[in-house]
Design a protein around this motif. Structure first.
Motif, short mmCIF file in Angstrom:
data_model
loop_
_atom_site.label_atom_id
_atom_site.label_comp_id
_atom_site.label_asym_id
_atom_site.label_seq_id
_atom_site.Cartn_x
_atom_site.Cartn_y
_atom_site.Cartn_z
N LEU A 144 29.81 36.89 2.99
CA LEU A 144 28.95 37.54 3.86
C LEU A 144 28.25 38.51 2.51
CD1 LEU A 144 30.45 38.97 6.93
CD2 LEU A 144 29.35 36.87 6.88
N VAL A 145 26.71 38.40 2.58
CA VAL A 145 26.00 38.89 1.40
C VAL A 145 24.99 39.80 2.13
CG1 VAL A 145 24.68 38.40 -0.64
CG2 VAL A 145 26.36 37.00 -0.20
N ASP A 146 24.78 40.89 1.80
CA ASP A 146 24.14 41.94 2.19
C ASP A 146 22.70 41.75 1.55
OD1 ASP A 146 22.80 43.94 3.30
OD2 ASP A 146 23.85 45.70 2.29
N LEU A 153 23.45 37.77 4.95
CA LEU A 153 23.58 36.06 4.85
C LEU A 153 24.80 35.60 4.74
CD1 LEU A 153 22.33 33.50 3.86
CD2 LEU A 153 22.83 33.89 1.22
N ALA A 154 25.18 34.71 5.76
CA ALA A 154 26.50 34.13 5.90
C ALA A 154 26.49 32.75 5.12
CB ALA A 154 26.93 33.84 7.46
N VAL A 155 27.36 32.73 4.23
CA VAL A 155 27.73 31.22 3.60
C VAL A 155 29.16 30.85 3.92
CG1 VAL A 155 27.59 30.16 1.22
CG2 VAL A 155 26.19 32.43 1.71
N VAL A 156 28.90 29.68 4.26
CA VAL A 156 30.41 28.82 4.51
C VAL A 156 30.51 27.84 3.82
CG1 VAL A 156 31.78 28.22 6.60
CG2 VAL A 156 30.22 30.00 6.91
N VAL A 157 31.52 27.45 3.30
CA VAL A 157 31.71 26.04 2.35
C VAL A 157 32.89 25.19 3.07
CG1 VAL A 157 32.48 25.17 0.10
CG2 VAL A 157 30.97 27.13 0.15
N LEU A 158 32.61 24.17 3.46
CA LEU A 158 33.33 23.21 4.25
C LEU A 158 34.13 22.24 3.34
CD1 LEU A 158 30.99 22.42 7.25
CD2 LEU A 158 32.73 24.41 6.92
N SER A 159 35.35 21.83 3.99
CA SER A 159 36.21 20.77 3.09
C SER A 159 35.40 19.66 2.73
CB SER A 159 37.24 20.37 3.92
OG SER A 159 36.92 19.91 5.27
N ASN A 160 34.09 19.20 3.41
CA ASN A 160 33.59 17.78 2.89
C ASN A 160 32.54 18.32 2.07
OD1 ASN A 160 31.79 19.25 4.77
ND2 ASN A 160 31.49 17.55 6.01
N GLY A 161 32.52 19.51 1.69
CA GLY A 161 31.30 20.02 0.55
C GLY A 161 30.38 20.44 0.92
N SER A 179 26.98 49.62 5.51
CA SER A 179 27.58 50.20 4.27
C SER A 179 28.63 48.91 3.68
CB SER A 179 28.58 51.25 4.80
OG SER A 179 29.68 50.98 5.52
N SER A 180 28.82 49.42 2.29
CA SER A 180 29.65 48.24 1.74
C SER A 180 30.93 48.02 2.44
CB SER A 180 29.80 48.49 0.50
OG SER A 180 30.23 49.85 0.14
N ASP A 181 31.62 49.17 3.17
CA ASP A 181 32.65 49.18 3.82
C ASP A 181 32.52 48.35 5.28
OD1 ASP A 181 34.04 50.68 1.91
OD2 ASP A 181 33.80 52.40 3.13
N ASP A 182 31.51 48.52 5.80
CA ASP A 182 31.18 47.75 7.10
C ASP A 182 31.18 46.15 6.68
OD1 ASP A 182 30.99 50.08 8.58
OD2 ASP A 182 28.76 49.93 8.15
N LEU A 183 30.64 45.78 5.58
CA LEU A 183 30.49 44.35 5.07
C LEU A 183 31.97 43.87 4.90
CD1 LEU A 183 28.37 42.20 5.09
CD2 LEU A 183 28.01 42.96 2.51
N ALA A 184 32.65 44.82 4.20
CA ALA A 184 33.85 44.17 3.64
C ALA A 184 34.81 44.14 4.99
CB ALA A 184 34.60 45.21 2.73
N ASP A 185 34.57 45.05 5.83
CA ASP A 185 35.66 44.87 7.06
C ASP A 185 35.43 43.60 7.76
OD1 ASP A 185 36.83 47.10 6.65
OD2 ASP A 185 35.45 48.34 7.62
N ALA A 186 34.10 43.17 7.96
CA ALA A 186 33.50 41.98 8.69
C ALA A 186 34.08 40.86 7.79
CB ALA A 186 32.24 42.17 8.77
N GLN A 187 33.88 40.71 6.62
CA GLN A 187 34.09 39.79 5.66
C GLN A 187 35.74 39.44 5.82
OE1 GLN A 187 32.15 38.34 2.90
NE2 GLN A 187 34.26 36.87 2.24
#
Length: 347
Positions: A144-146, A153-161, A179-187
């Motif tokens: 997760l990128v703020d 931004l949610a970025v997900v990498v799958l096993s098929n590339g 906040s950075s803590d909010d994002l870290a908790d969600a991550q």
């Protein structure tokens, strides 16, 4: 009737010579031409007699009374089965494949599209590369990128590339942004809940109620679900121009081009063939009536040890099988290695 195993050494050598000569010239092959080949050490009269037997047994056909012979589907199958192990492609192809993967970069979609173009150019045939739909893959990583106070931004990498990306609003609970803590908790929640599991898990997963970061984690999962739904099957086709020059009749060209345009047919066909690994299907073996004059060379590729898709070359039954099979084999191996080690789209 002779079984393939019953062909004696001389008949086998003559049949291989006819197939190879026809592949090279696309012209019916006569006994004099076969007798002149270095791998056939008998007279033209003997060749003629043996070709008559091979025709009677279904390995050869004579398109016209005064013409030479051409291989049948059965003759091609004998030839392909006799190739044995997969040899290396030509030095030119080896160099092209090496250079391509040495400089390849970018996300998976670009990688597969360019791989299709490479296959087509090396084999002078139509090429297809299919990436498995996201639904059949596992989640390898989530990030997760703020991007701004109201955009994550949610970025997900799958096993098929496949790399899935989607932005989302964290919700009205955060009027001043995360906040950075909010994002870290969600991550932490989405990593614990999704990584290592099938994409199908996304359909039912929710963060533990009341957990720190749960609201943002649920919003991230919703975003990824939408990205999966939009991604679909990846199908890339190249080499239509080669098809136009590979077949004698306009009708055949049009039929093959129509098949290539019908991606659902292509995907179904490749799925049926790749279970056995590297596979050569000739004429009726493809299971598609309109591909009766075609041969298909198919190989699976993987990412991190998990199936990721298939690559294929479609050409006339008189394709250069040895070169095509070896080229498809080496490209599938190098693509698998790149997706496992290089991970297009990561980093």
């Amino acid at each position: 009737m002779l079984d393939d195993r019953d062909l004696d050494q001389r008949k086998a050598a003559i049949l291989r010579a006819v197939v190879q000569q026809y592949i090279e010239t696309a012209q019916p092959v006569g006994s004099t031409t076969v007798a002149a080949r270095p791998d056939v050490a008998v007279s033209s009269a003997t060749v003629r007699n043996e070709m008559t037997v091979l025709e009677r047994e279904g390995y050869l056909a004579q398109p016209h009374t005064s013409a030479g012979r051409v291989p049948t589907e059965k003759g091609y199958r004998f030839f392909v089965d006799g190739l044995g192990g997969v040899d290396s492609p030509s030095p030119t192809s080896i160099r092209a494949v090496r250079d391509f993967f040495a400089s390849a970069h970018g996300e998976l979609e670009s990688m597969l599209r360019e791989t299709t173009r490479l296959l087509s150019s090396l084999t002078h045939s139509a090429a297809v590369v299919v990436g498995d739909a996201p639904e059949v893959a596992d989640v390898r990583s989530v990030q997760l990128v703020d991007l701004s106070p109201r955009t994550v931004l949610a970025v997900v990498v799958l096993s098929n590339g496949v790399v899935l990306k989607r932005t989302f609003d964290p919700g009205p609970e955060f009027p001043d942004g995360l906040s950075s803590d909010d994002l870290a908790d969600a991550q932490s929640l989405v990593v614990q809940g999704l990584v290592g599991r099938g994409v199908a898990t996304l359909a039912t997963w929710t963060a533990p109620p009341g957990a720190r970061g749960a609201v943002v984690a649920d919003a991230a999962a919703d975003a990824v679900r939408l990205a999966v739904a939009e991604a679909g099957q990846q199908v890339f086709v190249d080499g239509a121009a080669h098809v136009a020059g590979s077949f004698e009749t306009r009708e055949t060209v049009e039929q093959v081009l129509t098949i290539l345009e019908q991606h659902f047919v292509v995907v179904s066909l490749l799925k049926e063939l790749i279970d056995g690994g590297l596979t050569v299907a000739i004429g009726s073996e493809t299971g598609v009536e309109t591909l009766a004059d075609c041969a298909l060379v198919v190989a699976p590729y993987s990412a991190g040890g998990s199936p990721a898709g298939a690559i294929a070359v479609l050409g006339p039954t008189r394709m250069d099988y040895a070169e095509t099979v070896s080229t498809v084999s080496v490209v599938s191996r190098r693509l698998s290695r790149m997706l496992t080690e290089g991970r297009p789209g990561e980093g």
